[in-house]
Design an enzyme around this catalytic site. Structure first.
Site, PDB file in Angstrom:
ATOM      1  N   HIS A 221      -2.043 -20.052  16.707  1.00  0.00           N
ATOM      2  CA  HIS A 221      -1.764 -21.448  16.373  1.00  0.00           C
ATOM      3  C   HIS A 221      -0.621 -21.476  15.375  1.00  0.00           C
ATOM      4  CE1 HIS A 221      -2.001 -25.612  15.431  1.00  0.00           C
ATOM      5  NE2 HIS A 221      -2.390 -25.399  14.183  1.00  0.00           N
TER       6      HIS A 221
ATOM      7  N   ASP B 190      -6.083 -28.342  16.386  1.00  0.00           N
ATOM      8  CA  ASP B 190      -6.000 -28.514  14.937  1.00  0.00           C
ATOM      9  C   ASP B 190      -5.839 -29.941  14.448  1.00  0.00           C
ATOM     10  OD1 ASP B 190      -6.091 -27.499  12.341  1.00  0.00           O
ATOM     11  OD2 ASP B 190      -3.936 -27.225  12.225  1.00  0.00           O
TER      12      ASP B 190
ATOM     13  N   HIS C 256       1.228 -32.356  13.756  1.00  0.00           N
ATOM     14  CA  HIS C 256       0.050 -32.841  13.026  1.00  0.00           C
ATOM     15  C   HIS C 256       0.076 -32.508  11.542  1.00  0.00           C
ATOM     16  CE1 HIS C 256      -1.138 -28.821  14.629  1.00  0.00           C
ATOM     17  NE2 HIS C 256      -1.690 -28.685  13.443  1.00  0.00           N
TER      18      HIS C 256
ATOM     19  N   ASP D 249       1.861 -23.696  13.404  1.00  0.00           N
ATOM     20  CA  ASP D 249       2.256 -25.013  12.904  1.00  0.00           C
ATOM     21  C   ASP D 249       3.768 -25.136  12.852  1.00  0.00           C
ATOM     22  OD1 ASP D 249      -0.289 -26.300  12.231  1.00  0.00           O
ATOM     23  OD2 ASP D 249      -0.506 -24.679  10.778  1.00  0.00           O
TER      24      ASP D 249
END
Length: 1012
Positions: free
Chosen positions: A58, A182, A436, A60
């Protein structure tokens, strides 16, 4: 009809006699084993617990570090993370064993990495993609937030990523599953958009801890989400799964180089031999997890944030775990295998289809807001966090749509003379901003600055495109008109061109991005003179008003501006076109007088539609009257603040922060001056306004413009004081006489409305631990309360948190400033400061409408469209010409449409693709409950600068990466019957007509023939 593959310098393209598709359908050879072909060959075992191991990372797109820092692995003192090393490390590990798999999500990173690779590496990656080992999931430019994002921007960022995958990898690059592991809560509209993009499933990691416990108990962690129950129906149904273990590996089985779990030591000659222990954990975890799901297939997320920088540590241990567990499978009936979310969902679907078939729940029409991960920790603060950036993102989206339209309208004709920049940089920056941890406001301050810098760089290029394209369209013959420029600080009355004392005349060009004429839009410009004459494009005089710049605005702008007055006048612009107005100083005064209200006297302002009454003692809004319907609303509107928890509450030590909203009390405290809040009343011919001051750091101007059916409330908040060591969260609250019965309504990402009931959740019984924060919801464009006779709607100019905590009350959080971090990773308090080191001042607008519930829907939809697709205003020096001479030399009116679209049909997208074809989306933006009905639009003869080549028109999925005719989504057995697999169609090539059901978006791709 002859069809076949042909080679193009940029891409392969399927060509038929009457059809040209921008897709690489089945790119590669017939031996491709990607997608569900790969899934069918997986070593699953009937009668066993089949554990699908999903290796993933994951990544970001900015959070604690900037996008660049995350990619390169810089600034590791904050976080050890380098995305380039993840991809460098994973590829050779996949090549070592064909059974290994890996999924990748964030195209903003993968695209950058791909651009750096040589031909050999690209071929190696294509092979891994074509055999299904490397699979792209979700496929957007980022994994976007679901609370603070507008649906237009969501669609755009997904399109950028999906089209890159399509042009690079063809059919094998098409993601089959949405993956939002997430984001902090999940929107029903997001699920609807994913369904319209053709996804077969949607997985997420975060849901309320009480909701999750309930779903585990009743085995409905996976269900069919009814994402548009009253409008799109089955077309928006989507298989949805909440992940069992967030998105991290099972406890004890993390094998990343940064993990603390023990590796698998399988040399029996060593004292630390631990195979039995490792296998035991895997078996016990599997048998426990499967008890909470409907089939014998479960999924493990083998990875986490920025993992796999040393991929061999993961794959070597997973190989061993699979081998040793499966060697004893006959004993414990557990079968481990490398897999992916798409293969997991494929086998879930087979279990659903095989008689007697598992029937999944199909009754969830709610969403997953607000999210709490523990008692007293509702993640509803980020609905408002960084309000200035949220407003900037919304304005940038507006400009991006204008820019893309003008690339289609003007650039092809103009590019032969002058090379223009493109919207590419801006599209990608806007894609990153939807992340996000970007528009959500949950990033570190230096990262927020970086996001804003990227948007600014893209916006500058698009302002150049806008200016030069409009300039080119103004040409009649001969020379170009003077260059038109943007004034980016009009919200604080700063514009060097108009406030220069030597500027005696100038032009104002208004471009309207709507597909219908825009009337009644007011231009407000800072000026130094007392009176001005304005001529419209035909030379007619326009009514003007000159108003003194407010004291609060002068304080905010400081030395950046010097204008004493603001010039106000109404403009009109044709559909997808512009109008140019001519402004010059005049001797005839048009100043409107400001007056000081008499103490104790009520103050009233009105236009032909509304009357607003302000209390003579307090200065607060007292009533609103709709003069057309004779509706009267008793209302008290003011500003209040919640004291942010510092973690010293007896019930919990949880603090308010970037994510969490946790007030110390259930009652907000009023911000009240010692006397009436009214400082001035302006009684003008075009605009009447009441200026209010609630404190030195909270003020508001309430305006009624002539002809408008809504009131404008421009609020200014900041710097929020913190010398008292108290964090503060500021709200604007409307207390009315509406009998709302504890129910209010908020929009989902700017589209469909959802009903909210105080202290209730539709799918589970809530134990409310935070009566305020637990009832806050994201408000992307509007919030409303109503009873049988009246409806109060408030529209916003950015995403905010909002609620109705008591009958007849409605509140919106506009700004927040904290002194503590809430403990979820950011590591710093949300304490934004401005250019002078003081707390940040934020200015925004609310738009108030009062009407009957039956007639409100169309009104607030139309206003919402006008707000987020506002006209672009450009100014230029008149070049010494008077209005008559200017009209002779230059075109002052232009429209790119030969006919307007129906009032409920919105031109959502008009943009140029890389292959110089056009992508267009049309949207029926009314819900059935608002009077929405089917609408038809014929493409023949629709546009002025070009003709659509009807024989090239192709209908696509919403993400513009796949032909709609080829969509066959997985069908599911549910309690309400079997779901449909076909997409909702809109294009009829025989009649060249688009047919739109309420809430339907039609995505088309076509070639155009430029007109002479």
């Amino acid at each position: 009809m002859f069809c076949g593959f042909t080679t193009d310098p940029k891409m392969y393209r399927w060509e038929c006699l009457l059809l040209v598709l921008p897709f690489v359908i089945g790119r590669g050879s017939a031996q491709d084993t990607c997608g569900y072909k790969k899934c069918a060959a997986l070593p699953v075992k009937p009668g066993y617990v089949n554990v699908h191991l999903v290796p993933h990372t994951h990544d970001d797109v900015g959070w604690l570090k900037t996008v660049d820092q995350y990619y390169y692995g810089a600034n590791n003192s904050i976080q050890t993370a380098g995305v380039q090393y993840i991809l460098d490390s994973v590829i050779p590990q996949l090549e070592m064993k064909p059974s290994r798999t890996f999924i990748y999500v964030e195209m903003a990173f993968f695209y950058r990495w791909w651009q750096e690779q040589d031909g050999d590496m690209r071929d190696r990656v294509r092979k891994l993609v074509s055999n299904g080992q490397l699979e792209f999931i979700n496929g957007g430019w980022c994994m976007n937030d679901e609370a603070s994002t507008h649906y237009n921007a969501i669609i755009d960022q997904m399109t950028v990523g999906l089209q890159f995958l399509n042009s690079t990898f063809g059919e094998c690059g098409r993601p089959l599953v949405a993956w939002h592991i997430d984001p902090f809560g999940h929107s029903r509209e997001q699920a609807s958009l994913f369904a319209q993009m053709g996804f077969d499933g949607f997985f997420f990691g975060r849901l309320d801890y009480q909701d999750k416990a309930n779903r585990l108990k009743y085995r409905n962690m996976e269900e069919i989400w009814r994402a548009s129950p009253d409008d799109l129906g089955a077309a928006a149904d989507l298989f949805t799964g909440a992940l069992y273990n967030h998105y991290v590996p099972p406890g004890g089985l993390c094998f990343d180089i940064g993990c603390k779990d023990q590796p698998i030591e399988d040399d029996m000659a060593l004292h630390d031999y631990n195979v039995a222990n490792r296998v035991g954990i895997a078996v016990n975890t599997s048998l426990d997890q499967v008890q909470h799901f409907q089939t014998d297939h479960i999924m493990w997320t083998m990875g986490s944030d920025f993992q796999y920088q040393a991929a061999h540590t993961w794959f070597k241990n997973m190989d061993k775990l699979i081998t040793h567990t499966n060697s004893m499978a006959d004993k414990h009936k557990v079968n481990l295998l490398y897999s992916s979310p798409s293969c997991y969902i494929y086998h879930k679907n087979k279990a659903s289809a095989t008689p007697p078939g598992v029937k999944f729940a199909h009754n969830n029409t709610a969403d997953f807001f607000p999210y709490a991960d523990q008692p007293h920790a509702f993640w509803s603060g980020y609905f408002t966090s960084r309000p200035a950036f949220k407003g900037y993102v919304r304005r940038c989206n507006n400009l991006l749509q204008v820019c893309k339209q003008l690339e289609v309208i003007g650039a092809p004709k103009f590019s032969d003379k002058v090379p223009l920049p493109t919207s590419k940089r801006f599209r990608e920056a806007m894609g990153v901003a939807q992340h996000h941890d970007a528009v959500s406001g949950t990033e570190k301050q230096h990262v927020a600055n970086d996001y804003a810098m990227r948007l600014h760089a893209g916006a500058v290029e698009c302002q150049v495109i806008t200016s030069m394209t409009l300039q080119q369209r103004m040409v009649k013959a001969g020379a170009l008109p003077p260059v038109a420029e943007f004034c980016n600080y009009l919200n604080i009355s700063v514009c060097p061109l108009t406030e220069d004392e030597f500027t005696k005349s100038f032009t104002v060009t208004v471009y309207n991005p709507l597909a219908r004429r825009r009337t009644g839009y007011y231009v407000r410009l800072p000026v130094t003179g007392d009176a001005y004459a304005v001529n419209d494009p035909e030379g007619n005089n326009v009514v003007t008003q000159v108003t003194k710049v407010s004291q609060r605005t002068q304080e905010i702008r400081g030395k950046r501006g010097k204008a004493k007055h603001e010039l106000l006048f109404p403009v009109s612009a044709p559909a997808l076109g512009f109008s140019t107005y001519f402004v010059s100083q005049s001797q005839n005064s048009s100043r409107s007088a400001g007056k000081q209200p008499k103490a104790g006297d009520d103050q009233e302002i009105h236009n032909e539609h509304l009357s607003l009454l302000f209390d003579g003692k307090t200065g607060l809004l007292k009533s609103v009257v709709n003069l057309e319907t004779n509706l009267t609303l008793k209302v008290n509107q003011g500003f209040y603040w919640y004291n942010s928890s510092a973690g010293n509450n007896k019930a919990s030590n949880k603090k308010s922060g970037a994510y969490v909203f946790r007030p110390n009390s259930t009652e907000a405290m009023p911000i009240l001056p010692q006397q009436s809040v009214i400082t001035s009343v302006v009684d003008g011919q075009l605009c009447q306004e009441v200026q209010q001051s609630f404190s030195p750091w909270v003020s508001q101007v309430v305006r009624l413009y002539s002809g408008q059916r809504h009131a404008e409330l421009e609020w200014t908040v900041g710097p929020i004081p913190i010398k008292d060591d108290l964090g503060k969260e500021i709200i604007s609250r409307f207390d009315t006489d509406i009998m709302s019965d504890s129910t209010f309504y908020t929009d989902a990402n700017g589209r469909e409305l959802l009903a909210r009931v105080v202290d209730r959740r539709l799918t589970w019984k809530l134990n409310q631990t935070e009566p305020v924060a637990g009832n806050y919801y994201p408000v992307n464009s509007r919030i409303l309360i109503k009873d049988k006779s009246k409806q109060l709607t408030v529209l916003t100019d950015r995403s905010q948190g909002g609620s109705s905590l008591r009958n007849g009350s409605l509140e919106l959080m506009v700004h927040r400033r904290m002194l503590y971090d809430d403990g979820y990773g950011v590591g710093e308090p949300l304490n934004e400061t401005g250019v002078f080191g003081e707390g940040l001042v934020v200015r925004g607008k609310h738009y108030l409408l009062l009407d009957t519930p039956e007639s409100s829907g169309q009104l607030h939809r139309a206003l919402g469209e006008q707000l987020y697709m506002a006209p672009s205003v450009l100014l230029g020096l008149a070049g010494g010409n008077d209005p008559k001479q200017y009209r002779k030399e230059f075109r002052t009116n232009y429209t790119a449409m030969k006919r307007e679209l129906p009032s409920s049909v919105h031109l959502l997208t008009l943009e140029m693709s890389e292959d110089e074809t056009v992508l267009m989306r049309l949207e029926n933006q009314l819900q059935k409950a608002e009077g929405g009905a089917p609408q038809n639009v014929t493409l023949t003869g629709l546009f002025e600068p070009f003709e659509v080549e009807i024989n090239t028109v192709e209908e696509l999925t919403l993400g513009a990466n796949y032909p709609s005719t080829m969509v066959q989504r997985l069908a599911w057995n549910t309690e309400g019957g079997r779901t449909k697999s076909e997409a909702l169609r809109c294009w009829d090539s025989g009649s060249a007509t688009v047919s739109l059901q309420p809430m339907q978006i039609c995505t088309l791709h076509f070639k155009v023939q430029q007109r002479d």
